[in-house]
Design a protein around this motif. Structure first.
Motif, PDB file in Angstrom:
ATOM      1  N   MET A   1       0.836  -1.195   0.000  1.00 55.70           N
ATOM      2  CA  MET A   1       0.000   0.000   0.000  1.00 55.70           C
ATOM      3  C   MET A   1       0.880   1.257   0.000  1.00 55.70           C
ATOM      4  O   MET A   1       1.754   1.415   0.845  1.00 55.70           O
ATOM      5  CB  MET A   1      -0.896  -0.001   1.249  1.00 55.70           C
ATOM      6  N   PHE A   2       0.627   2.142  -0.968  1.00 58.08           N
ATOM      7  CA  PHE A   2       1.317   3.424  -1.032  1.00 58.08           C
ATOM      8  C   PHE A   2       0.452   4.469  -0.333  1.00 58.08           C
ATOM      9  O   PHE A   2      -0.703   4.684  -0.733  1.00 58.08           O
ATOM     10  CB  PHE A   2       1.568   3.833  -2.485  1.00 58.08           C
ATOM     11  N   VAL A   3       0.993   5.089   0.697  1.00 59.03           N
ATOM     12  CA  VAL A   3       0.249   6.079   1.469  1.00 59.03           C
ATOM     13  C   VAL A   3       0.721   7.471   1.061  1.00 59.03           C
ATOM     14  O   VAL A   3       1.902   7.802   1.192  1.00 59.03           O
ATOM     15  CB  VAL A   3       0.445   5.867   2.982  1.00 59.03           C
ATOM     16  N   ILE A   4      -0.213   8.292   0.573  1.00 55.26           N
ATOM     17  CA  ILE A   4       0.120   9.603   0.037  1.00 55.26           C
ATOM     18  C   ILE A   4      -0.521  10.681   0.901  1.00 55.26           C
ATOM     19  O   ILE A   4      -1.747  10.853   0.908  1.00 55.26           O
ATOM     20  CB  ILE A   4      -0.363   9.756  -1.419  1.00 55.26           C
ATOM     21  N   PHE A   5       0.301  11.396   1.662  1.00 48.51           N
ATOM     22  CA  PHE A   5      -0.198  12.535   2.438  1.00 48.51           C
ATOM     23  C   PHE A   5      -0.348  13.742   1.513  1.00 48.51           C
ATOM     24  O   PHE A   5       0.381  13.899   0.541  1.00 48.51           O
ATOM     25  CB  PHE A   5       0.748  12.857   3.588  1.00 48.51           C
ATOM     26  N   ALA A  22      -0.566   2.866 -12.606  1.00 53.29           N
ATOM     27  CA  ALA A  22       0.399   1.767 -12.648  1.00 53.29           C
ATOM     28  C   ALA A  22      -0.153   0.513 -11.968  1.00 53.29           C
ATOM     29  O   ALA A  22       0.568  -0.482 -11.818  1.00 53.29           O
ATOM     30  CB  ALA A  22       1.704   2.192 -11.988  1.00 53.29           C
ATOM     31  N   GLY A  23      -1.405   0.571 -11.545  1.00 58.53           N
ATOM     32  CA  GLY A  23      -2.046  -0.588 -10.936  1.00 58.53           C
ATOM     33  C   GLY A  23      -1.703  -0.806  -9.477  1.00 58.53           C
ATOM     34  O   GLY A  23      -1.927  -1.901  -8.944  1.00 58.53           O
ATOM     35  N   GLN A  24      -1.198   0.236  -8.812  1.00 63.91           N
ATOM     36  CA  GLN A  24      -0.774   0.098  -7.423  1.00 63.91           C
ATOM     37  C   GLN A  24      -1.877   0.498  -6.447  1.00 63.91           C
ATOM     38  O   GLN A  24      -2.684   1.402  -6.733  1.00 63.91           O
ATOM     39  CB  GLN A  24       0.459   0.964  -7.164  1.00 63.91           C
ATOM     40  N   GLN A 179       2.419  18.840 -11.636  1.00 61.78           N
ATOM     41  CA  GLN A 179       2.133  17.498 -12.127  1.00 61.78           C
ATOM     42  C   GLN A 179       3.413  16.733 -12.452  1.00 61.78           C
ATOM     43  O   GLN A 179       3.462  15.501 -12.333  1.00 61.78           O
ATOM     44  CB  GLN A 179       1.212  17.536 -13.352  1.00 61.78           C
ATOM     45  N   ASP A 180       4.460  17.456 -12.824  1.00 63.71           N
ATOM     46  CA  ASP A 180       5.740  16.793 -13.096  1.00 63.71           C
ATOM     47  C   ASP A 180       6.403  16.333 -11.794  1.00 63.71           C
ATOM     48  O   ASP A 180       7.044  15.283 -11.756  1.00 63.71           O
ATOM     49  CB  ASP A 180       6.671  17.741 -13.845  1.00 63.71           C
ATOM     50  N   VAL A 181       6.233  17.118 -10.732  1.00 66.94           N
ATOM     51  CA  VAL A 181       6.768  16.707  -9.432  1.00 66.94           C
ATOM     52  C   VAL A 181       6.060  15.450  -8.951  1.00 66.94           C
ATOM     53  O   VAL A 181       6.682  14.476  -8.506  1.00 66.94           O
ATOM     54  CB  VAL A 181       6.623  17.832  -8.387  1.00 66.94           C
ATOM     55  N   GLY A 182       4.723  15.450  -9.057  1.00 61.76           N
ATOM     56  CA  GLY A 182       3.956  14.288  -8.615  1.00 61.76           C
ATOM     57  C   GLY A 182       4.263  13.033  -9.414  1.00 61.76           C
ATOM     58  O   GLY A 182       4.384  11.936  -8.850  1.00 61.76           O
ATOM     59  N   ALA A 183       4.419  13.191 -10.725  1.00 63.96           N
ATOM     60  CA  ALA A 183       4.732  12.038 -11.567  1.00 63.96           C
ATOM     61  C   ALA A 183       6.105  11.473 -11.234  1.00 63.96           C
ATOM     62  O   ALA A 183       6.291  10.247 -11.176  1.00 63.96           O
ATOM     63  CB  ALA A 183       4.666  12.432 -13.042  1.00 63.96           C
ATOM     64  N   LEU A 184       7.093  12.353 -11.003  1.00 67.09           N
ATOM     65  CA  LEU A 184       8.428  11.881 -10.632  1.00 67.09           C
ATOM     66  C   LEU A 184       8.395  11.201  -9.273  1.00 67.09           C
ATOM     67  O   LEU A 184       9.057  10.174  -9.062  1.00 67.09           O
ATOM     68  CB  LEU A 184       9.414  13.046 -10.622  1.00 67.09           C
ATOM     69  N   ALA A 185       7.626  11.741  -8.336  1.00 67.49           N
ATOM     70  CA  ALA A 185       7.520  11.125  -7.017  1.00 67.49           C
ATOM     71  C   ALA A 185       7.010   9.690  -7.135  1.00 67.49           C
ATOM     72  O   ALA A 185       7.535   8.772  -6.487  1.00 67.49           O
ATOM     73  CB  ALA A 185       6.595  11.949  -6.121  1.00 67.49           C
ATOM     74  N   ALA A 186       5.996   9.478  -7.968  1.00 65.41           N
ATOM     75  CA  ALA A 186       5.474   8.130  -8.166  1.00 65.41           C
ATOM     76  C   ALA A 186       6.540   7.215  -8.766  1.00 65.41           C
ATOM     77  O   ALA A 186       6.704   6.065  -8.340  1.00 65.41           O
ATOM     78  CB  ALA A 186       4.252   8.182  -9.086  1.00 65.41           C
ATOM     79  N   GLU A 187       7.284   7.724  -9.729  1.00 62.46           N
ATOM     80  CA  GLU A 187       8.360   6.941 -10.350  1.00 62.46           C
ATOM     81  C   GLU A 187       9.402   6.530  -9.316  1.00 62.46           C
ATOM     82  O   GLU A 187       9.848   5.370  -9.284  1.00 62.46           O
ATOM     83  CB  GLU A 187       9.004   7.782 -11.451  1.00 62.46           C
TER      84      GLU A 187
END
Length: 296
Positions: A1-5, A22-24, A179-187
């Motif tokens: 589980m990925f927990v996102i504050f 990504a199916g997570q 949105q680029d920060v969030g996408a990189l964070a997920a990566e």
């Protein structure tokens, strides 16, 4: 589980969406339940937590494989530094007591500096509190967010001016789309840990810009010529106080821009990995205007 504050914010929302795509499995943490409606629709498990409340933070991270931590600067607070320090202490305590395998903390350019940087000093404190964690830690430092200029759209639309604390107006600085920060964070969250020491990653947009560039980028979006305007330093405090900020908050912003304007806030050379977002400034400006019109 990925927990996102902070999942209802621009960066946190982008991270949650990228992970779900990504199916997570994602647990989206928001302060108020109504903030999570859009995230629930894409399959996020929802949790509410107040970063000043230890019990709610501890509950939110329970069973996490990874946690994305955001301690936001509290807007409208009489003493935002003290409140944010409380958030940092609560978050660090919860993560020490129940450490997940991985933590990613959203931080700022200049967070390596321990004084003289105003708001950014609080991100230095966040990093210092999290570095001793017995977990894989990634510190994602981002440049100034392009979306911060959305707050100036009413002024630009009404007057054709873009007042700013950035000086001089032709000085180039780093900026990045949320949105680029969030996408990189997920990566980064999806990558397998490669080191036991804290990983520091810095992210900015595809090119550096000046305030003159920002004004030019907004001009076609708003349909009129926008002129960048340097606010005299003596007028900073009165302007910020008229915007509703407390004297303590004004002082933090003043110290920050004093540091920014002498080039003190930048990538920590030789320490952090450097990444670049894809969103160009004109595209971000057009999106900000569309969101502004939709909200009216």
């Amino acid at each position: 589980m990925f927990v996102i504050f902070g999942a209802s914010g621009k960066v946190g929302h982008a991270t949650a969406v990228a992970l779900r795509n990504a199916g997570q499995p994602v647990r989206a943490v928001v302060r108020r339940a109504r903030q999570g409606e859009a995230l629930a629709k894409i399959g996020c498990e929802m949790a509410t937590a107040d970063l000043t409340d230890p019990a709610s933070v501890a509950s939110a991270i329970k069973g996490a494989a990874a946690v994305q931590m955001l301690c936001p600067v509290p807007v409208g607070d009489i003493d935002p530094a003290s409140t944010m320090e409380r958030m940092i202490d609560v978050a660090a305590h919860a993560l020490r007591a129940d450490p997940p395998p991985a933590v990613l903390a959203l931080s700022d350019y200049g967070a390596e500096l321990d004084e003289g940087t105003g708001l950014t000093r609080l991100f230095h404190l966040l990093e210092a509190r999290l570095k001793p964690l017995a977990t894989h830690l990634t510190l994602l430092r981002s440049a100034e967010h392009m979306q911060n200029w959305a707050a100036m759209l009413p002024v630009m639309l009404a007057t054709g001016r873009l007042p700013s604390l950035h000086q001089p107006l032709d000085r180039a600085f780093a900026t990045v789309a949320t949105q680029d920060v969030g996408a990189l964070a997920a990566e980064l969250l999806l990558e397998a840990p490669s080191t036991k020491t804290p990983r520091i990653v810095s992210v900015e947009g595809p090119r550096r810009v000046s305030l003159i560039d920002v004004a030019r980028a907004f001009s076609p979006a708003v349909g009129r010529d926008i002129v960048a305007e340097a606010v005299p330093r003596t007028a900073w405090a009165p302007m910020l106080q008229r915007a509703g900020l407390s004297p303590n908050h004004v002082q933090l912003i003043t110290e920050l821009y004093d540091a920014v304007n002498v080039g003190q806030i930048d990538v920590e050379k030789g320490v952090s990995e450097q990444r670049f977002g894809k969103t160009e400034l004109p595209d971000a400006c057009a999106s900000m205007l569309a969101a502004h019109v939709k909200s009216r």
